[in-house]
Design an enzyme around this catalytic site. Structure first.
Site, PDB file in Angstrom:
ATOM      1  NE  ARG A 197      -3.662  -2.452   0.103  1.00 60.73           N
ATOM      2  CZ  ARG A 197      -3.422  -3.700  -0.252  1.00 60.73           C
ATOM      3  NH1 ARG A 197      -2.226  -4.036  -0.749  1.00 60.73           N
ATOM      4  NH2 ARG A 197      -4.349  -4.636  -0.130  1.00 60.73           N
TER       5      ARG A 197
ATOM      6  CB  ALA B 217       4.435  11.575  23.794  1.00 55.48           C
TER       7      ALA B 217
ATOM      8  CG  PHE C  29      14.580  24.611  23.836  1.00 54.90           C
ATOM      9  CD1 PHE C  29      14.845  24.886  22.517  1.00 54.90           C
ATOM     10  CD2 PHE C  29      13.270  24.579  24.251  1.00 54.90           C
ATOM     11  CE1 PHE C  29      13.824  25.137  21.615  1.00 54.90           C
ATOM     12  CE2 PHE C  29      12.234  24.830  23.369  1.00 54.90           C
ATOM     13  CZ  PHE C  29      12.511  25.107  22.046  1.00 54.90           C
TER      14      PHE C  29
ATOM     15  CB  CYS D 127      18.559  31.009  12.693  1.00 56.53           C
ATOM     16  SG  CYS D 127      20.119  30.802  11.825  1.00 56.53           S
TER      17      CYS D 127
ATOM     18  CB  CYS E 153       3.763  16.894  29.609  1.00 58.14           C
ATOM     19  SG  CYS E 153       4.029  16.907  27.827  1.00 58.14           S
TER      20      CYS E 153
END
Length: 339
Positions: free
Chosen positions: A7, A34, A127, A169, A181
């Site tokens: 498929r 997650a 981060f 940037c 969360c």
């Protein structure tokens, strides 16, 4: 099993040639929560040749609401996420090579793991790690797909070294979020939406269909019925130290990494963020109150207690995590509640 991918091969964007390319590619997924588990399942089902997953955490009950690879037994036994993910993924597609690494994704680890990788998928919760991924991407010319979600909000952006602005940037120009969360909650449809954006971009990159890459930073809020996208091409900076004309890859250097230290005789770990700056204790207190923990504040510091752990936050950005001397566990607690 000859029709396993039939498929997908019927889809004009991939076809038999694209499927053959997928079988020869290697994807590194940083994080097995997650977004990591969702992307891993999508790519393993799609027949990507090798998927490497690195994650420092183990499965907890609160993960089961949205982290699709895991089951109750994994939470009961506190199985490392990378290990549990590999076990499930091998049941889904035994033809794919799945490498599971239980470790913190720091500079040494990612420097080693980048070898032979075609695309990096961001599935992290902080981060600090994202900026390391960004510099690894630029240094070794590996495209990566940024993604994040919290509450009903999600964001995704594909970064191609030499062609698009990098995450460095964008910092300061695009609101990339700060809640977690654990402070704002999350619904699984938001996870699924970000995974769909990320995994689709990864398939385009792996099959070489670069003309159909999105080239826009997309954000959405499923609960508020909001969706937007911006073209950030103009934000690419020639002076950027990560992707500019004279890159130094600052987030791969020690001085720009989060510093951790066990405090002698105190059963505490100090964490000093890489980014220098004063912490707004009032705003932080308002965010932490939502978690149900106990928050106390004076003009100099903020004390936060939850689940038997106590954190003390200072204006200069330092955080003391008491009752623990395991640095990896301390970093987990830090990123869970402070992003």
């Amino acid at each position: 099993m000859n029709d396993r991918y039939s498929r997908q091969e019927l889809f004009s964007g991939i076809g038999k040639e694209g499927q053959q390319k997928l079988s020869q590619k290697h994807v590194l997924i940083v994080g097995a929560g997650a977004l990591g588990s969702g992307n891993a399942e999508a790519l393993v089902r799609a027949g990507v040749g090798k998927v490497t997953i690195i994650d420092r955490d183990y499965v907890e009950w609160s993960n089961l609401q949205r982290q699709q690879l895991y089951k109750e037994k994994d939470a009961e036994n506190r199985i490392p996420k990378a290990v549990a993910a590999r076990q499930r993924l091998k049941q889904i597609n035994s033809m794919v090579t799945v490498e599971a690494i239980t470790a913190d994704a720091g500079v040494p680890e990612l420097e080693k793991l980048q070898k032979g990788v075609d695309v990096i998928v961001d599935a992290t919760d902080n981060f600090d790690t994202r900026m390391i991924i960004n510099d690894i991407s630029q240094k070794y010319r590996i495209p990566w797909v940024y993604g994040a979600c919290v509450g009903s909000y999600g964001i995704s952006y594909t970064i191609q070294p030499g062609l698009t602005p990098c995450l460095h940037c964008l910092l300061g120009s695009v609101p990339l979020g700060g809640a977690t969360c654990d402070s704002a909650g999350i619904i699984s449809p938001a996870v699924g939406m970000v995974v769909s954006y990320q995994s689709a971009e990864v398939l385009k990159l792996l099959t070489g269909d670069l003309d159909h890459l999105r080239n826009k930073l997309v954000t959405f809020d499923l609960w508020q019925n909001q969706h937007s996208s911006i073209y950030p091409g103009s934000l690419k900076k020639e002076e950027c130290l990560s992707c500019g004309n004279n890159p130094t890859y600052p987030f791969l250097s020690y001085e720009n990494q989060t510093k951790t230290a066990v405090l002698c005789g105190r059963n505490s770990v100090q964490i000093r963020p890489a980014a220098k700056g004063e912490r707004n204790l009032e705003e932080t207190a308002a965010m932490l109150v939502k978690t149900g923990g106990k928050v106390e504040r004076n003009p100099f510091l903020l004390s936060y207690e939850i689940s038997g752990r106590r954190m003390v936050l200072f204006k200069d950005g330092r955080v003391l995590i008491h009752g623990i001397n395991d640095i990896a566990e301390a970093k987990k607690i830090y990123h869970r509640y402070l992003g």
